[in-house]
Design an enzyme around this catalytic site. Structure first.
Site, PDB file in Angstrom:
ATOM      1  N   LEU A 103       0.864  -1.170   0.000  1.00 28.28           N
ATOM      2  CA  LEU A 103       0.000   0.000   0.000  1.00 28.28           C
ATOM      3  C   LEU A 103       0.906   1.227   0.000  1.00 28.28           C
ATOM      4  O   LEU A 103       1.987   1.208   0.607  1.00 28.28           O
ATOM      5  CB  LEU A 103      -0.908   0.018   1.240  1.00 28.28           C
ATOM      6  CG  LEU A 103      -2.005  -1.045   1.322  1.00 28.28           C
ATOM      7  CD1 LEU A 103      -2.750  -0.937   2.654  1.00 28.28           C
ATOM      8  CD2 LEU A 103      -2.979  -0.927   0.162  1.00 28.28           C
ATOM      9  N   ASP A 104       0.477   2.285  -0.668  1.00 27.08           N
ATOM     10  CA  ASP A 104       1.278   3.498  -0.738  1.00 27.08           C
ATOM     11  C   ASP A 104       1.538   4.059   0.653  1.00 27.08           C
ATOM     12  O   ASP A 104       0.809   3.771   1.607  1.00 27.08           O
ATOM     13  CB  ASP A 104       0.573   4.564  -1.580  1.00 27.08           C
ATOM     14  CG  ASP A 104       0.416   4.147  -3.031  1.00 27.08           C
ATOM     15  OD1 ASP A 104       1.152   3.242  -3.462  1.00 27.08           O
ATOM     16  OD2 ASP A 104      -0.448   4.722  -3.715  1.00 27.08           O
ATOM     17  N   LEU A 105       2.543   4.903   0.754  1.00 27.48           N
ATOM     18  CA  LEU A 105       2.922   5.507   2.027  1.00 27.48           C
ATOM     19  C   LEU A 105       1.737   6.209   2.688  1.00 27.48           C
ATOM     20  O   LEU A 105       1.551   6.130   3.904  1.00 27.48           O
ATOM     21  CB  LEU A 105       4.070   6.507   1.799  1.00 27.48           C
ATOM     22  CG  LEU A 105       4.700   7.142   3.042  1.00 27.48           C
ATOM     23  CD1 LEU A 105       5.439   6.100   3.864  1.00 27.48           C
ATOM     24  CD2 LEU A 105       5.649   8.274   2.638  1.00 27.48           C
ATOM     25  N   HIS A 197      -0.032   2.476  -8.079  1.00 26.37           N
ATOM     26  CA  HIS A 197      -0.930   3.620  -7.852  1.00 26.37           C
ATOM     27  C   HIS A 197      -2.230   3.477  -8.651  1.00 26.37           C
ATOM     28  O   HIS A 197      -2.784   4.472  -9.121  1.00 26.37           O
ATOM     29  CB  HIS A 197      -0.255   4.937  -8.259  1.00 26.37           C
ATOM     30  CG  HIS A 197       0.902   5.331  -7.390  1.00 26.37           C
ATOM     31  ND1 HIS A 197       0.974   5.046  -6.043  1.00 26.37           N
ATOM     32  CD2 HIS A 197       2.028   6.024  -7.687  1.00 26.37           C
ATOM     33  CE1 HIS A 197       2.110   5.535  -5.544  1.00 26.37           C
ATOM     34  NE2 HIS A 197       2.767   6.113  -6.514  1.00 26.37           N
TER      35      HIS A 197
END
Length: 256
Positions: A103-105, A197
């Site tokens: 998962l993205d930051l 993303h």
């Protein structure tokens, strides 16, 4: 299943293989009440009693945790600059845990932590098409036309369109036409891919911007909403079975 004693100790987080060998040589380990012959001695998990510094070690081949990933931590085992999702799992036996996927930051939500490589492959392999559902706040008014576009696949700069995705509008603010501020919509989106993303890029493709993103399910495993960001728990036996049966479920849907 037989294991070398030093591997057994390392697997259970006592230390590295080298450190485990030192503990054995220093007579800090017993097997069934006796000092072992050496680090290479074979033991059988579940049958032999292994004690380290007076504490019995119970062998676990696999561990499974559900983490509600907070923002500003990375989906990695180690990182020089940020806290990792593994850092949150403080009550663990295995030293070889890893996050299943990324998962993205700045993305929150459901993160599966395990050391079961076979299960991770089943959930992540592109050909498996395991559904993942996200809740998002989106800058802009999400419309039924957007729902149609997501269902048909979108151009996000890849060689192919995205696979069909299910977009559900929870709230769509039409705005009053007086404010310069963009209206905010709330949605749930189910995708069966894991492109870089992807959710953010899909909304960019229809002229909108994701301001908040949270994963709420992987296959039939749903995020436990009693977990605050940064909190975790072990998966139940039922949840583990759901994940392990995910491949059969997905295949059954695609090929009735």
């Amino acid at each position: 299943m037989q294991l070398r004693l030093d591997k057994y100790l390392a697997d259970m987080g006592v230390g590295t293989r080298s450190e485990a060998k030192q503990y054995i040589r220093r007579k800090q380990v017993t097997v069934n009440g006796f000092l072992p012959k050496g680090p290479e001695q074979k033991v059988v998990p579940g049958r032999d009693e292994i004690v380290f510094e007076g504490k019995q070690l119970c062998y676990l081949e696999y561990e499974y945790f559900m983490l509600n990933k907070p923002k500003n931590c990375v989906s990695a085992v180690t990182d020089q600059y940020h806290k990792t999702v593994i850092d949150f799992i403080t009550e663990k036996s295995r030293r070889d845990l890893f996050p299943v996927g990324r998962l993205d930051l700045d993305t929150e939500g459901l993160m599966l932590i395990t050391n079961d490589g076979s299960l991770a492959h089943e959930l992540l392999a592109p050909g498996k098409h395991v559904p993942k559902t996200y809740y998002a706040k989106v800058e802009g008014r999400v419309t039924d036309e957007d729902v149609r576009k997501f269902a048909n696949g979108l151009e996000i700069g890849e060689k192919k369109l995205t696979l069909p995705a299910e977009l559900r509008i929870l709230f769509s603010d039409a705005g009053d036409g007086l404010s310069l501020k963009e209206p905010i919509s709330e949605i749930e989106l189910t995708i069966t891919e894991g492109k870089f993303h992807q959710v953010k890029r899909m909304f960019e493709a229809v002229g909108k911007h994701v301001t908040y993103l949270k994963r709420i399910s992987i296959g039939e495993l749903n995020l436990d909403h009693s977990l605050h960001p940064g909190e975790y728990r072990r998966l139940t036996e039922t949840e583990i079975k759901l994940l392990k049966n995910q491949r059969k479920t997905v295949v059954g849907k695609e090929k009735p």
